[in-house]
Write an enzyme that holds these catalytic residues in place. Structure first.
Site, short mmCIF file in Angstrom:
data_model
loop_
_atom_site.label_atom_id
_atom_site.label_comp_id
_atom_site.label_asym_id
_atom_site.label_seq_id
_atom_site.Cartn_x
_atom_site.Cartn_y
_atom_site.Cartn_z
N LYS A 112 24.56 -6.12 -5.98
CA LYS A 112 25.91 -6.44 -6.46
C LYS A 112 26.95 -5.98 -5.45
CE LYS A 112 24.78 -5.68 -11.32
NZ LYS A 112 25.02 -4.68 -12.36
N ARG B 161 11.94 3.36 1.47
CA ARG B 161 11.49 2.36 2.44
C ARG B 161 12.67 1.42 2.66
NH1 ARG B 161 6.95 -1.05 4.01
NH2 ARG B 161 5.97 0.99 4.35
N HIS C 93 7.60 6.13 10.36
CA HIS C 93 6.85 6.01 9.10
C HIS C 93 5.95 7.25 9.03
CE1 HIS C 93 4.87 4.35 5.75
NE2 HIS C 93 4.34 3.26 6.25
N ARG D 138 0.81 -1.22 0.00
CA ARG D 138 0.00 0.00 0.00
C ARG D 138 0.84 1.26 0.00
NH1 ARG D 138 -3.49 -2.67 3.61
NH2 ARG D 138 -1.97 -4.29 3.32
N THR D 139 1.94 1.26 0.73
CA THR D 139 2.74 2.49 0.78
C THR D 139 3.33 2.79 -0.60
OG1 THR D 139 3.25 2.04 3.08
CG2 THR D 139 4.66 3.63 1.97
C1 NCD Z 1 3.09 -0.58 7.94
C2 NCD Z 1 4.58 -0.67 7.72
O1 NCD Z 1 5.03 -1.30 6.79
O2 NCD Z 1 5.24 -0.03 8.49
N1 NCD Z 1 2.34 -0.85 6.84
C3 NCD Z 1 2.13 0.13 5.96
O3 NCD Z 1 3.02 0.89 5.61
N2 NCD Z 1 0.88 0.26 5.53
C4 NCD Z 1 2.65 -1.30 9.10
C5 NCD Z 1 2.95 -2.73 9.20
O4 NCD Z 1 3.59 -3.32 8.36
O5 NCD Z 1 2.52 -3.26 10.20
#
Ligand code: NCD
Length: 311
Positions: free
Chosen positions: A85, A107, A135, A57-58
């Site tokens: 690599k 990320r 986050h 989703r992110t």
């Molecule tokens: C979260 C994450 O990856 O930090 N999910 C997300 O970004 N929607 C929360 C999670 O993974 O629990």
């Protein structure tokens, strides 16, 4: 204009920064509801999405937000970049930086990676989740969803429940809520509690049934099974019995109180299907708010003004 150059954590954001992001996201709602969901706000800007850890989703939310702002984006993943690599992160970033990009969205499994990127580029960096650290755009979409529901954030009572110690979601949501005047209570089993609750400045308890009737928002965290070394919890069923949000517990909530979860959910563990899909649930509203708040954060960080939108 925001008071920060990069969006790395929510502790650095002022109430005015957060309000600008939420108000700008609100202005973008009209764009997202049109048939033609696109404005030229970031035309000609280049954004690199560097996703070194799995994400549904992110990642899709950032990509859609970029497309809707007419930015040019480049998607790089862990397995498709030269990091596999053996190239160092610094070299990868300096290489992409030499192509003149405007923004990195990162990320990473390792906490501190987005901060390190800022040391190797003049481009703006957004943290899209780094290890157990933060986050921040998740916190912005959570605040947006809660503010849409209640019309304000100050004075609201919010319980953040579950796997506190492994959660970057709790780490960014708690400070942001506090900055906006909400009262945060952390709830979790002793093995998941944070060592120093003062770090968040929030009270901490293991008794969900006791606090749930007072809450306006019950925010359930995913149990981070992938971040666990050894068995911190007895079993899925036992966790569900003690800390899961099932129908019985949801019935203890105030009639107007809402349920949030960042996704992906472990149904039957921290949350049960009958609650996740109930009228109290704002989980899909959160997903929707993700695109809006990411559009807002990217737009403002790249120099847009919150009142300059003709959307
Ligand atoms: C979260 C994450 O990856 O930090 N999910 C997300 O970004 N929607 C929360 C999670 O993974 O629990």
């Amino acid at each position: 204009m925001l008071s920060v150059k990069h969006l790395i954590d929510t502790n650095s954001l002022t109430a005015d920064d957060i309000t600008q992001i939420l108000d700008t996201a609100k202005a973008f709602e009209a764009v997202n509801n049109r048939d033609i969901k696109k404005v030229p706000a970031l035309r000609g800007r280049t954004i690199v999405n560097l996703f070194l850890e799995p994400s549904t989703r992110t990642r899709s939310s950032f990509e859609l937000a970029e497309k809707r702002l007419s930015a040019d984006s480049l998607n790089m993943g862990g397995s498709t970049s030269s990091v596999v690599k053996g190239e160092s992160l610094a070299d990868t970033i300096q290489t992409i930086d030499a192509m003149n990009v405007d923004m990195f969205v990162c990320r990473a499994r390792l906490a501190g990676t987005p901060q390190r990127i800022t040391e190797n580029t003049d481009a703006i960096v957004i943290n899209a989740g780094d290890g157990k650290h933060q986050h921040p755009t998740q916190a912005m979409l959570d605040l947006y969803t809660i503010r849409e529901n209640f019309g304000h954030l100050d004075g609201l009572k919010v319980a953040i429940v579950g796997d506190l110690s492994h959660s970057r979601v709790a780490g960014s949501l708690a400070p942001a809520l506090k900055t906006m005047g909400a009262e945060v209570t952390l709830v979790g089993p002793p093995t998941f509690q944070v060592d120093d609750p003062e770090w968040f400045g929030c009270p901490q308890t293991a008794d969900l049934d006791e606090v749930i009737p007072e809450m306006d928002v019950v925010y359930m965290l995913r149990v981070q099974l992938e971040r666990m070394e050894g068995a911190a919890i007895p079993s899925r069923r036992e966790y569900n019995r003690l800390f899961g949000l099932d129908e019985r517990r949801a019935n203890l909530m105030k009639p107007e109180a809402i349920v949030c979860h960042p996704g992906p959910m472990n149904r039957g563990m921290e949350i049960n299907t009958e609650v996740a899909d109930s009228a109290r649930s704002r989980i899909l509203n959160q997903v929707n708010a993700g695109v809006l708040t990411r559009m807002a954060a990217m737009y403002l960080l790249l120099g847009g003004e919150s009142d300059g939108l003709s959307a």
